[in-house]
Design a protein around this motif. Sequence first.
Motif, PDB file in Angstrom:
ATOM      1  N   ASN A 270       0.812  -1.242   0.000  1.00 15.43           N
ATOM      2  CA  ASN A 270       0.000   0.000   0.000  1.00 15.43           C
ATOM      3  C   ASN A 270       0.831   1.271   0.000  1.00 15.43           C
ATOM      4  O   ASN A 270       0.296   2.369  -0.139  1.00 15.43           O
ATOM      5  N   ARG A 271       2.137   1.137   0.200  1.00 14.55           N
ATOM      6  CA  ARG A 271       2.997   2.329   0.260  1.00 14.55           C
ATOM      7  C   ARG A 271       3.078   2.987  -1.120  1.00 14.55           C
ATOM      8  O   ARG A 271       3.268   2.323  -2.117  1.00 14.55           O
ATOM      9  N   ARG A 272       2.918   4.298  -1.183  1.00 12.09           N
ATOM     10  CA  ARG A 272       3.014   5.035  -2.447  1.00 12.09           C
ATOM     11  C   ARG A 272       3.766   6.330  -2.206  1.00 12.09           C
ATOM     12  O   ARG A 272       3.496   7.025  -1.217  1.00 12.09           O
ATOM     13  N   THR A 273       4.617   6.724  -3.121  1.00  4.19           N
ATOM     14  CA  THR A 273       5.167   8.078  -3.101  1.00  4.19           C
ATOM     15  C   THR A 273       4.039   9.021  -3.506  1.00  4.19           C
ATOM     16  O   THR A 273       3.450   8.860  -4.572  1.00  4.19           O
ATOM     17  N   ASP A 274       3.740   9.988  -2.648  1.00  4.47           N
ATOM     18  CA  ASP A 274       2.573  10.860  -2.869  1.00  4.47           C
ATOM     19  C   ASP A 274       3.032  12.237  -3.343  1.00  4.47           C
ATOM     20  O   ASP A 274       3.566  13.031  -2.558  1.00  4.47           O
ATOM     21  N   ARG A 275       2.801  12.519  -4.638  1.00  3.77           N
ATOM     22  CA  ARG A 275       3.247  13.800  -5.225  1.00  3.77           C
ATOM     23  C   ARG A 275       2.092  14.794  -5.371  1.00  3.77           C
ATOM     24  O   ARG A 275       2.234  15.802  -6.052  1.00  3.77           O
ATOM     25  N   TYR A 276       0.948  14.486  -4.789  1.00  4.45           N
ATOM     26  CA  TYR A 276      -0.172  15.441  -4.808  1.00  4.45           C
ATOM     27  C   TYR A 276       0.064  16.539  -3.773  1.00  4.45           C
ATOM     28  O   TYR A 276       0.963  16.445  -2.921  1.00  4.45           O
TER      29      TYR A 276
ATOM     30  N   MET B 130       3.657  10.998   2.042  1.00  4.23           N
ATOM     31  CA  MET B 130       5.106  11.219   2.115  1.00  4.23           C
ATOM     32  C   MET B 130       5.727  11.179   0.717  1.00  4.23           C
ATOM     33  O   MET B 130       5.270  10.427  -0.140  1.00  4.23           O
ATOM     34  N   GLN B 131       6.770  11.988   0.560  1.00  4.21           N
ATOM     35  CA  GLN B 131       7.467  12.034  -0.738  1.00  4.21           C
ATOM     36  C   GLN B 131       8.924  12.423  -0.536  1.00  4.21           C
ATOM     37  O   GLN B 131       9.213  13.461   0.067  1.00  4.21           O
ATOM     38  N   PRO B 132       9.847  11.617  -1.067  1.00  7.62           N
ATOM     39  CA  PRO B 132      11.238  12.080  -1.093  1.00  7.62           C
ATOM     40  C   PRO B 132      11.323  13.327  -1.971  1.00  7.62           C
ATOM     41  O   PRO B 132      10.605  13.440  -2.963  1.00  7.62           O
ATOM     42  N   HIS B 133      12.187  14.254  -1.609  1.00 10.85           N
ATOM     43  CA  HIS B 133      12.461  15.442  -2.452  1.00 10.85           C
ATOM     44  C   HIS B 133      13.949  15.656  -2.366  1.00 10.85           C
ATOM     45  O   HIS B 133      14.435  16.495  -1.626  1.00 10.85           O
ATOM     46  N   ASN B 134      14.682  14.916  -3.172  1.00 14.02           N
ATOM     47  CA  ASN B 134      16.113  14.761  -2.930  1.00 14.02           C
ATOM     48  C   ASN B 134      16.998  15.694  -3.743  1.00 14.02           C
ATOM     49  O   ASN B 134      18.181  15.410  -3.936  1.00 14.02           O
ATOM     50  N   GLU B 135      16.434  16.799  -4.204  1.00 11.11           N
ATOM     51  CA  GLU B 135      17.222  17.686  -5.070  1.00 11.11           C
ATOM     52  C   GLU B 135      18.479  18.196  -4.372  1.00 11.11           C
ATOM     53  O   GLU B 135      19.548  18.272  -4.993  1.00 11.11           O
TER      54      GLU B 135
ATOM     55  N   PRO C 247       4.996   1.591 -11.740  1.00 13.76           N
ATOM     56  CA  PRO C 247       5.317   0.322 -12.412  1.00 13.76           C
ATOM     57  C   PRO C 247       6.392  -0.472 -11.668  1.00 13.76           C
ATOM     58  O   PRO C 247       7.211   0.116 -10.965  1.00 13.76           O
ATOM     59  N   ARG C 248       6.378  -1.774 -11.836  1.00 15.86           N
ATOM     60  CA  ARG C 248       7.406  -2.628 -11.228  1.00 15.86           C
ATOM     61  C   ARG C 248       7.759  -3.797 -12.137  1.00 15.86           C
ATOM     62  O   ARG C 248       6.881  -4.390 -12.757  1.00 15.86           O
ATOM     63  N   ARG C 249       9.067  -4.136 -12.147  1.00 16.33           N
ATOM     64  CA  ARG C 249       9.488  -5.384 -12.788  1.00 16.33           C
ATOM     65  C   ARG C 249       9.213  -6.507 -11.795  1.00 16.33           C
ATOM     66  O   ARG C 249       9.646  -6.424 -10.641  1.00 16.33           O
TER      67      ARG C 249
END
Length: 404
Positions: A171-177, A335-340, A389-391
């Motif tokens: 259920n974990r998702r990077t949330d960019r909203y 939550m969202q990484p923002h690694n710039e 997407p995932r392999r």
Amino acid sequence: MANNNKISRRNFLRGLGGMVVVVAGAGVWRAADQGVFSAGAGPAFTAWDAWRADMNEGPLSLVHAAILAASPHNTQPWIFDVQEEQIDLYADTTRHLGAMDPYLREMYLGLGCAVENMLVAAGSHGYAVDLSLAEGELSTGQGDRGFIKVATLRLTQADVQPSALAAAIPNRRTDRYDYTGDPLPETTYTQMTALNSDDDLAVLFYLAGTTAFEQFQAGTVAGAEYIVADPEMAHDSFAWFPTSWDNMQETKSGPYIDTAGVDPALRAVVKMVPGMPSMAAVDSALVTDAQRHFDTASAAGIVAVRSLYDVNQTLRAGQLWQRLHLWGTLQNLAMQPHNEMPEVVDRQSQLGLPGEMAQYLNAITGDEGWKPTFTFRVGLPTVAPLPSPRRPAQEVVRSAVQGT
Ligand SMILES: Cc1cc2nc3c(=O)[nH]c(=O)nc-3n(C[C@H](O)[C@H](O)[C@H](O)COP(=O)(O)O)c2cc1C
């Protein structure tokens, strides 16, 4: 004559109507072809369901969990060698981000995320794990070095101990909203900080409205602008964006428009533009998103290590991010990484430039003893994000991997 005109006008209108129907029909066909009505479906997404169905595959079950972990630009830079009592995890250095990640630091963070998913899933599958992580120093020029072993998990049979965090893996998702902008209870931060018990790692939070938060937001925007203005970084980042619905379903990798945090109408338009998305659009979104995303966040966060290019600490920092994000998923946090900022630190170091971004980050933390390796935002969600997407495991498991 008047009658003829009438007829020809009627015919013309009928013809126009037919054209509209044909154009609309072609539009619907193209929309369907480009996955406008199928977001989150197709071969690139089966791994999200497979992980539950494949619970009883022994050690391979842990790989089904590992591949659902976060990775930079969704590069999924992993290969697994699965034996009856052991899993070896290798970095697939061919899947590197070039100038965006010259030290493979982000790659190793992503590999740490995969390790953590395996550890979290192990108890539910009746395994105890003895983990060894690689040691050493990250350096430039390691991309395209084939497979490098980064972790060994020795497995022994144990009582089944389902963990709450394991339930969050699919259920974990990077949330960019946008987030709601509401403050989080103080306990959220104390509980997240308590998820770390490693003396070489730190989790630091900066609450919205504070000066440090504003510096964090401005630094992230400056980082995005730096990346866009650096042709190699911009190129190497863009190279991972799928070029079409079919391309995404085939590569099962990269940051796809359905996870960009934009509304369905814009997603549909972008999908229907041939060759989508354009590099200019991605570059401009990188900068505007960096500003917008922190306007509605409750806090900014940093995962820091003692030594920025230490292999072992980087893997452990990745584990910590994955643990934080799984925990946040259970609490319905966004939550969202923002690694710039850390990405620019690496780039300036690689080019031998003065470490301006490193100094900027040091000014935020106020402690040179901690090196920020991962920066993120946290808040409350407004929209449920789609999976990326995932392999599937079959594509990333090799027996007897030839690596170093
Ligand atoms: C080291 C690392 C750095 C990342 N940096 C960013 C980032 O700067 N911006 C962003 O939107 N996502 C970032 N991500 C999130 C990935 O893009 C995301 O994990 C990947 O696309 C898979 O999506 P998922 O997390 O929803 O499964 C990062 C992830 C990792 C592990």
